[in-house]
Design an enzyme around this catalytic site. Structure first.
Site, PDB file in Angstrom:
ATOM      1  N   SER A 161       0.878  -1.175   0.000  1.00  0.00           N
ATOM      2  CA  SER A 161       0.000   0.000   0.000  1.00  0.00           C
ATOM      3  C   SER A 161       0.910   1.217   0.000  1.00  0.00           C
ATOM      4  O   SER A 161       2.101   1.119   0.343  1.00  0.00           O
ATOM      5  CB  SER A 161      -0.850  -0.002   1.280  1.00  0.00           C
ATOM      6  OG  SER A 161      -1.442   1.268   1.498  1.00  0.00           O
TER       7      SER A 161
ATOM      8  N   TYR B 146      -1.904  -1.507  10.448  1.00  0.00           N
ATOM      9  CA  TYR B 146      -1.880  -1.569   8.977  1.00  0.00           C
ATOM     10  C   TYR B 146      -0.570  -0.992   8.434  1.00  0.00           C
ATOM     11  O   TYR B 146       0.080  -1.593   7.576  1.00  0.00           O
ATOM     12  CB  TYR B 146      -3.086  -0.795   8.443  1.00  0.00           C
ATOM     13  CG  TYR B 146      -3.343  -0.932   6.960  1.00  0.00           C
ATOM     14  CD1 TYR B 146      -4.117  -1.989   6.469  1.00  0.00           C
ATOM     15  CD2 TYR B 146      -2.855  -0.003   6.050  1.00  0.00           C
ATOM     16  CE1 TYR B 146      -4.376  -2.109   5.108  1.00  0.00           C
ATOM     17  CE2 TYR B 146      -3.108  -0.120   4.697  1.00  0.00           C
ATOM     18  CZ  TYR B 146      -3.876  -1.176   4.222  1.00  0.00           C
ATOM     19  OH  TYR B 146      -4.132  -1.282   2.877  1.00  0.00           O
TER      20      TYR B 146
END
Ligand code: NAD
Length: 256
Positions: free
Chosen positions: A138, A151
């Site tokens: 990401s 995350y």
């Protein structure tokens, strides 16, 4: 271009994983799908592209089930040539309010699963001297946002794992790279749009515009199709010497 190759895409019943599976299927690869929820609809989408497809419902937080998934792919199609480590979840909260069990689940599914799937798939790839490992990280593998501790830690870790995997296999036909999307409108992000709309008392469209405006200079979502084209490039012969890269497709997010 990928006729005779087999791609195992984790978390491919939805969103980005399904988009990547479709892009690889369009190039002729056999597809092994994985993920929760309805699998029949996504499998039909892959079959409609003319690809052979199989499904295994391994829980990517469980190493024994991950081994079973890789063995299922090898038994069904003879090999795992392309491994796409894509399954992922999100939880948004400040560290002092972050449920420890959510931390553990995010690290297991977004980071450790890629280690386990890679360690089970690599021996076969090395024996054939060809392989592609694509880790869906990401933009949060490159920069941080508040309230996403697990995350961001997992995705930074995944970028690190990508580099090590690339280096350990650098003299072979096995490459490993990370794909780093900005915002992509999938169920994972729709939940964050819904939370913003509820918190601010604004419409879905206004919440979407605010979400993009905070982070993504292009003010546009990256699409699963665009990410699929990048995956196809990394699997092509032109990708032979692309090793250990974390390639963001983020509308300028990390350029700021
Ligand atoms: P999604 O929720 O649409 O899809 C996630 C997939 O993972 C689903 O198929 C789900 O069933 C599967 N999954 C979840 N937990 C699992 C488990 N324990 N075992 C097996 N499968 C499991 O989300 P998405 O947005 O398509 O996310 C896919 C990947 O892309 C994730 O790794 C995510 O972090 C990453 N990503 C998403 C965005 C975005 O904006 N949507 C941006 C950057 C990175």
């Amino acid at each position: 271009m990928l006729q005779g190759k087999t791609a195992l895409v984790t978390g491919s019943t939805s969103g980005i994983g399904l988009g990547l599976a479709k892009a690889l299927a369009s190039q002729g690869a056999n597809i092994v799908m994985n993920g929760f929820g309805d699998a029949d609809g996504p499998m039909a989408e892959i079959k409609a592209l003319g690809a052979a497809v199989s499904y295994h419902g391994a829980d990517m937080s469980k190493p024994a089930e991950i081994e079973d998934l890789v063995r299922h792919a090898e038994a069904t199609f003879g090999a795992v040539d392309i491994l796409v480590n894509n399954a992922g979840i999100q939880h948004v909260a400040r560290i002092e309010n972050f449920p420890p069990e959510r931390w553990d689940a995010i690290i297991a599914i977004n980071l450790s699963s890629a280690f386990h799937a890679s360690r089970f798939a690599l021996p076969g790839m090395l024996s054939r001297n060809w392989g592609r490992i694509l880790n869906v990280a990401s933009v949060h593998g490159l920069v941080a946002s508040a309230e996403k501790s697990a995350y961001v830690a997992a995705k930074h870790g995944l970028v690190g794992l990508t580099k090590v995997t690339a280096l350990e296999n650098a003299t072979t036909g096995v490459t490993c790279n990370a794909i780093c999307p900005g915002w992509v409108l999938t169920p994972l992000v729709q939940k964050q749009v819904d939370a913003k709309a509820a918190a601010l008392g604004v419409s879905n469209a206004e919440a979407t515009a605010l979400l993009l405006g905070e982070k993504e200079p292009s003010l546009q979502f990256t699409t699963p199709e665009e990410l699929g084209a990048l995956a196809v490039f990394l699997c092509s012969a032109a990708g032979n010497n692309v090793r250990g890269v974390a390639w963001n497709m983020d509308g300028g997010w990390a350029a700021q």
